[in-house]
Design a protein around this motif. Sequence first.
Motif, short mmCIF file in Angstrom:
data_model
loop_
_atom_site.label_atom_id
_atom_site.label_comp_id
_atom_site.label_asym_id
_atom_site.label_seq_id
_atom_site.Cartn_x
_atom_site.Cartn_y
_atom_site.Cartn_z
N MET A 18 34.90 43.67 30.69
CA MET A 18 35.19 43.06 31.99
C MET A 18 36.45 42.20 31.88
N GLY A 19 37.10 41.98 33.03
CA GLY A 19 38.25 41.11 33.06
C GLY A 19 39.56 41.74 32.64
N GLN A 20 39.65 43.06 32.66
CA GLN A 20 40.88 43.72 32.24
C GLN A 20 42.06 43.43 33.17
N LEU A 21 41.77 43.03 34.42
CA LEU A 21 42.83 42.75 35.39
C LEU A 21 42.78 41.31 35.89
N ASP A 22 42.25 40.41 35.09
CA ASP A 22 42.16 39.00 35.49
C ASP A 22 43.53 38.46 35.89
N GLY A 23 43.60 37.85 37.08
CA GLY A 23 44.83 37.24 37.53
C GLY A 23 45.85 38.20 38.10
N LYS A 24 45.52 39.48 38.19
CA LYS A 24 46.44 40.49 38.71
C LYS A 24 46.26 40.68 40.21
N VAL A 25 47.31 41.17 40.84
CA VAL A 25 47.29 41.50 42.26
C VAL A 25 47.61 42.98 42.41
N ALA A 26 46.74 43.71 43.10
CA ALA A 26 46.93 45.15 43.28
C ALA A 26 47.09 45.47 44.76
N VAL A 27 48.06 46.29 45.06
CA VAL A 27 48.23 46.85 46.41
C VAL A 27 47.76 48.29 46.36
N GLU B 73 37.46 48.58 44.59
CA GLU B 73 36.21 48.03 44.07
C GLU B 73 36.26 47.91 42.55
N ARG B 74 36.77 48.93 41.89
CA ARG B 74 36.80 48.91 40.41
C ARG B 74 37.75 47.84 39.90
N PHE B 75 38.90 47.71 40.55
CA PHE B 75 39.86 46.69 40.14
C PHE B 75 39.30 45.28 40.35
N ALA B 76 38.58 45.10 41.46
CA ALA B 76 37.97 43.79 41.74
C ALA B 76 36.94 43.44 40.68
N GLU B 77 36.18 44.42 40.23
CA GLU B 77 35.20 44.18 39.17
C GLU B 77 35.87 43.69 37.88
N GLU B 78 37.14 44.04 37.73
CA GLU B 78 37.87 43.64 36.53
C GLU B 78 38.80 42.46 36.77
N GLY B 79 38.64 41.78 37.92
CA GLY B 79 39.32 40.51 38.12
C GLY B 79 40.54 40.50 39.01
N ALA B 80 40.88 41.62 39.66
CA ALA B 80 42.08 41.68 40.49
C ALA B 80 41.79 41.26 41.93
N ASP B 81 42.80 40.66 42.56
CA ASP B 81 42.80 40.47 44.00
C ASP B 81 43.49 41.67 44.62
N ILE B 82 43.07 42.04 45.83
CA ILE B 82 43.47 43.34 46.38
C ILE B 82 44.12 43.21 47.75
#
Length: 269
Positions: free
Chosen positions: A1-10, A24-33
């Motif tokens: 978990m947390g592979q994308l902590d602090g990241k922003v994805a479009v 959903e998958r990116f959010a589970e790993e810490g990203a804002d979307i």
Amino acid sequence: MGQLDGKVAVVTGGANGIGRACCERFAEEGADIVIADLLDEAAIGTVEAVEKRGRRATYMHTDASSPTDIGTVMQHAIDTFGAIDVLVTAAGISTADYVSGRPSNTAAVERDPITRFVDSPLAEWQRVLDVNLTGTLLAVQAAARWMVAQGRRGSIITIASIAAKHPEAGSAAYSVSKAGVWMLTKQAALVLGPAGIRVNAIGPGFIETNMTAVLRGMPELEQRLLGSVPLGRMGSAREVANAALFLASDQSSYFTGEMLHPDGGFYTD
């Protein structure tokens, strides 16, 4: 978990299907979307799904083929979250009359292939390329422009298809648009690599989404197509999102200009 902590994805086309699964998958790993789509009601559902996973999400009504809309959504991402770290270009249509989130029209599939090819109106061809290929170009340009200006490394993930390499997997316009996405991915990877921006594609096989619902409603055609898939089944949108997560994360830090195929073994021959 947390592979994308602090990241922003479009995510363009993030309201449903593969795009929503990526959100959903990116959010589970810490990203804002940031979700870009034309389907307001469905997109609100994606926002809620992201928030249930403890992350922030925002939605912009966006026509993927509009330079103005794409520029606006990227600026919105920066104004809202301060950055763009990951882009997924999941917006796409199979035919000119396809409406994302609704099952495909069986009439297009049932028409004689020769007639479908020789009588296809230019406007239908152009619409598919506008959304699938030009829309991908616009999103890649806009995200990369900001990344380069800020000296920020990032990951851009385009959604192509097995149809990019295998014409029987889609109509002429769809296959050509996805082949174009694949070449665009390689060109962008070559140019943007020195700036620390990785660009990769995903070429899904037959995935259970609204776009393939027409196939599931035609058992004989579905079984014929699945006969070319060693695993003998359609994939799920989440399985594609898992591939996108790999490309978005540092796990793929030495990947660029590649296309991953979650396709059940379609390309084993």
